[in-house]
Design a protein around this motif. Structure first.
Motif, PDB file in Angstrom:
ATOM      1  N   LYS A 276       0.819  -1.204   0.000  1.00  0.00           N
ATOM      2  CA  LYS A 276       0.000   0.000   0.000  1.00  0.00           C
ATOM      3  C   LYS A 276       0.856   1.260   0.000  1.00  0.00           C
ATOM      4  CE  LYS A 276      -3.940  -2.153   2.326  1.00  0.00           C
ATOM      5  NZ  LYS A 276      -4.721  -2.240   3.569  1.00  0.00           N
TER       6      LYS A 276
ATOM      7  N   GLY B  74      -0.989   1.885  -5.573  1.00  0.00           N
ATOM      8  CA  GLY B  74      -2.425   1.837  -5.393  1.00  0.00           C
ATOM      9  C   GLY B  74      -2.968   0.759  -6.308  1.00  0.00           C
TER      10      GLY B  74
ATOM     11  N   THR C  73      -4.151   3.215 -11.593  1.00  0.00           N
ATOM     12  CA  THR C  73      -3.623   4.536 -11.919  1.00  0.00           C
ATOM     13  C   THR C  73      -3.747   4.743 -13.424  1.00  0.00           C
ATOM     14  OG1 THR C  73      -1.768   6.058 -11.541  1.00  0.00           O
ATOM     15  CG2 THR C  73      -1.218   3.827 -12.272  1.00  0.00           C
TER      16      THR C  73
ATOM     17  N   ASP D 195      -5.587   7.061  -4.185  1.00  0.00           N
ATOM     18  CA  ASP D 195      -4.427   6.446  -3.557  1.00  0.00           C
ATOM     19  C   ASP D 195      -3.304   6.128  -4.542  1.00  0.00           C
ATOM     20  OD1 ASP D 195      -5.973   4.561  -4.784  1.00  0.00           O
ATOM     21  OD2 ASP D 195      -6.376   3.386  -2.983  1.00  0.00           O
ATOM     22  N   PHE D 196      -3.368   6.662  -5.775  1.00  0.00           N
ATOM     23  CA  PHE D 196      -2.245   6.518  -6.712  1.00  0.00           C
ATOM     24  C   PHE D 196      -2.386   7.528  -7.856  1.00  0.00           C
ATOM     25  CE2 PHE D 196       0.619   3.011  -8.777  1.00  0.00           C
ATOM     26  CZ  PHE D 196       1.668   3.888  -8.772  1.00  0.00           C
TER      27      PHE D 196
ATOM     28  N   SER E  28     -10.460   2.397 -11.800  1.00  0.00           N
ATOM     29  CA  SER E  28     -10.565   2.231 -10.344  1.00  0.00           C
ATOM     30  C   SER E  28     -11.620   1.197  -9.976  1.00  0.00           C
ATOM     31  CB  SER E  28     -10.900   3.575  -9.684  1.00  0.00           C
ATOM     32  OG  SER E  28      -9.796   4.450  -9.731  1.00  0.00           O
TER      33      SER E  28
END
Length: 344
Positions: free
Chosen positions: A16, A20, A23, A46-47, A333
């Protein structure tokens, strides 16, 4: 807590920290840096990554943008493409200005962010195939020029990465080198200025060495992206990359052994499964069905999927409409979540 549980949690925390689940690859349509940064950070909380906007014109394209990063080497635009100059001119200044604008926008939308953030630059071999010497031939035809170019790129990237870390102090920077011409270089398929001949393929050890030297300026994980068929997985792994980014739809069963060895060796797969060209998108689960099938075909543990795969579009999104590009990022995502929730 048992030792096995502790090891599992440590592995997850490490994964982590640097990656992520999804992306983007690089380019986006349009010319509004703030809106692009908003879309990227909103889709990949998160990326996120530093997007490129080539529609703004020369210097915002991938070659001109990276050429603007070079240390003590300068380029200008000719009708045939980018060519080396003796001193920085308006084309170099424009490339650097647009890069600064993109960094400003990403910095604005990553205030307080802690986690992985990806930046892209063209790798030394695609750059050597694209940048012209003063006589009009590609740098690729001159081994000395290739060495100088790789050295300049390495130093320029060192400065660029330091700037990214300064602007996003909580970010763990992931460096991506884009090498779409790498296969053509390795096979001696890059054509000369006249078009009547091709440049001789450099020795593979020389290719590996240049990549290793450029990647070595970064003390974090690095990824090499190639959207061409027949990605040289084994060669890239020998350069020390932590991940390989590719168009998943171009894989054939000939690639199975190389991919299996990469996964077992701990290499992260940036699997481009979401179309980068305009068209209908399947349901998220359908987008990653091929990844699940590959895993079953290789006999790999489904539990490795979360640790081993990052979902991306197949390539950059510069040729798509802004609406489709945003949809493709969001779909990436959702597809990654589908893969994590149902690896089998």
């Amino acid at each position: 807590m048992t030792e096995n549980t502790e090891n599992t949690e440590n592995t997850e925390n490490t994964a982590k920290k640097w990656w992520g689940p999804a992306t983007g690859v690089g380019s986006m349509p349009g010319g509004d840096a703030r809106e692009t940064a908003r879309a990227v950070t909103g889709s990949f909380e998160d990326f996120p990554y530093l997007a490129e906007l080539p529609a703004r014109g020369p210097g915002a394209d991938m070659i001109g943008r990276t050429a603007g990063m070079l240390a003590e080497m300068y380029v200008h635009l000719e009708p045939s493409g980018w060519r080396f100059s003796d001193r920085p001119g308006r084309d170099t200044r424009r490339a650097r200005s647009w890069l600064g604008e993109d960094l400003d926008a990403l910095e604005e939308f990553t205030q307080g962010y802690e986690g992985p953030v990806k930046v892209q630059a063209v790798g030394p071999w695609t750059l050597a195939a694209a940048l012209e010497l003063r006589g009009g031939e590609a740098s690729l035809g001159d081994p000395g020029a290739c060495r100088d170019l790789a050295s300049s790129l390495a130093e320029g990237l060192r400065e660029h990465l330091a700037e990214v870390r300064r602007r996003i102090p909580g970010g763990q920077v992931v460096l991506q080198l884009d090498e779409p011409s790498l296969i053509a270089v390795l096979r001696g398929h890059v054509r000369s200025a006249s078009g009547y001949r091709t440049y001789r393929a450099p020795d593979r050890q020389v290719v590996e060495g240049a990549l290793r030297d450029v990647l070595g300026v970064h003390d974090g994980p690095s990824v090499v992206h190639s959207c061409a068929p027949d990605v040289p997985f084994a060669l890239l792994r020998r350069t020390g990359v932590a991940g390989i980014s590719f168009d998943f739809t171009l894989l054939t069963e000939r690639d199975d052994d190389a991919i299996g060895e990469a996964v077992e060796g701990g290499t992260k797969l940036f699997a481009g499964v979401v179309p980068s060209v305009e068209g209908p998108l399947s349901d998220p689960g359908g987008s990653v069905m091929g990844v699940r099938q590959l895993w079953r075909r290789l006999g790999l543990n489904p539990g490795l999927l979360y640790e081993s795969v990052v979902i991306t579009p197949t390539c950059g999104l510069a040729g798509a409409s802004p609406a489709y590009a945003r949809a493709a990022l969001a779909h990436s995502s959702r597809a990654a979540r589908s893969l994590a929730d149902n690896p089998e």
